[in-house]
Design a protein around this motif. Structure first.
Motif: not given
Length: 310
Positions: A104-119
Motif C-alpha cells: 500500500n505504501k509503495c503502490k505495489a502489486k502483491i501476490l499471496q501464495a495461498s494453498t489448497s489447504e484452505v479447502y
C-alpha cells in the motif's frame, strides 16, 4: 526492469521464483528468515548483479521500495508448521498485514501464495475456487489452514478498502528440486526412503489421493497470475488436476528408483485430507495456463536432485 520482493525467497518455491524473475530481467530482493529456507537454494544467484538477500522475519514490518511483492513466507509442510504453530499463524497473518502495508505504501502489486489447504478435508471433489472448505479451527493443521484463510481475507479487505492491486493463488501439491529431503511431504518422504532402501511409509490405507504439480509449471502459473489483467484478483487454483493415490505414488517411486524397499502402513494423522484435486478452469481461461510436465517426468528430475543431497 521491475524491483520485485519475494518473501520466503530461499525456500523451495521461492528460490525457483527468484531464478525465474532474474531470467526475465528483473531486480529481485529475496527476503527470508531461513527457518525452513536454505542458503543452498539461492547460492548460485548470490553473485548476480540484480539479486539481493535480506535476512528478515515477515512478522516484523520492513521498509523497502518495490514494484511487486510475492508473499511466499510460511512453513508449508506439516512437521515444520506444527513445530511452532503459534509462529506459523503469526507468519501467515502478521506477515500478510506487513506485506500488504508495504504494498500500500509503495503502490505495489502483491501476490499471496495461498494453498489448497484452505479447502480442508473437502466434501466437494474436485475443488473449485467457489468451494468454501471444511476446515477444523481447533485441529493440529489449523495453524496453517486458518492462517492462510485469514491471509486471503486480509488481501481482499485491503483490495476493497485501499484499492490495492492483489492476486491470490491457491497452490496445490508441488514437488521438484530444492525440496527439503526431510520436510515430511509425501514426495520427498517416498523418494528419500526409496533411495536409502528404507520402508516406504504410507499413512492410512493408501487410497487417499493428491494431485502433484511440477515446480516449473507452478512457477510459470504464479508469474502469469502476477502479470495478468488488473481485474483478475483470484482466488485461482494452480495445480495439476491428474489425481494419484498414495499407493500409486509409492509404486511409481519404487519403479523409477529401482528400490527394493517395502511398503508399510501407519495410522492416518489427524485432519489429514482424504482427497485433493484442483479444478483449473479459471487458470486455463484467465491465465492461459495448464501444467505440461507429467508425474513420471517430474519425479525423475526430482529423484536426480535427491540423489545429490541425501
Amino acid at each position: 526492469m521491475k524491483k520485485v520482493l519475494v518473501t520466503g525467497g530461499a525456500g523451495f518455491l521461492g528460490s525457483h521464483l527468484c531464478e525465474k524473475l532474474l531470467e526475465e530481467g528483473n531486480e529481485v530482493i529475496c527476503l527470508d528468515n531461513f527457518f525452513t529456507g536454505s542458503k543452498k537454494n539461492i547460492e548460485h544467484m548470490l553473485d548476480h548483479h540484480y539479486f539481493e538477500v535480506i535476512r528478515h522475519d515477515v512478522t516484523y514490518p520492513i521498509s523497502l521500495e518495490v514494484d511487486e511483492i510475492y508473499n511466499l513466507a510460511c512453513p508449508a509442510s506439516p512437521p515444520h508448521y506444527q513445530f511452532d504453530p503459534v509462529q506459523t499463524t503469526k507468519t501467515s497473518v502478521l506477515g500478510a498485514i506487513n506485506m500488504l502495508d508495504l504494498a500500500n505504501k509503495c503502490k505495489a502489486k502483491i501476490l499471496q501464495a495461498s494453498t489448497s489447504e484452505v479447502y480442508g478435508d473437502p466434501e466437494v471433489h474436485p475443488q473449485p475456487e467457489t468451494y468454501r472448505g471444511a476446515v477444523s479451527t481447533t485441529g493440529i493443521r489449523a495453524c496453517y489452514d486458518e492462517g492462510k484463510r485469514c491471509a486471503e481475507t486480509l488481501f481482499f479487505d485491503y483490495y476493497r478498502q485501499h484499492e490495492l492491486r492483489i492476486k491470490v493463488m491457491r497452490i496445490f501439491n508441488t514437488y521438484g528440486p530444492n525440496m527439503d529431503p526431510y520436510d515430511g511431504r509425501v514426495v520427498s518422504n517416498f523418494i528419500v526412503q526409496a533411495l536409502k532402501g528404507e520402508d516406504i511409509t504410507i499413512y492410512g490405507d493408501g487410497s487417499q489421493t493428491r494431485s502433484f504439480c511440477y515446480v516449473s509449471d507452478l512457477i510459470n502459473g504464479m508469474v502469469r497470475l502476477m502479470n495478468s489483467d488488473e481485474h483478475i484478483t483470484g482466488p485461482i487454483n494452480v495445480g495439476n488436476p491428474k489425481e494419484f493415490s498414495m499407493y500409486e505414488l509409492a509404486t511409481i517411486v519404487l519403479d523409477l528408483t529401482g528400490s527394493k524397499s517395502e511398503i508399510v502402513y501407519r495410522k492416518l494423522p489427524q485432519d489429514d485430507p482424504l482427497q485433493r484435486k484442483p479444478v483449473i478452469e479459471l487458470a486455463k481461461r484467465d491465465l492461459g495456463w495448464e501444467p505440461s510436465i507429467e508425474l513420471k517426468e517430474g519425479l525423475l528430475k526430482t529423484i536426480e536432485y535427491f540423489k545429490s543431497v541425501v
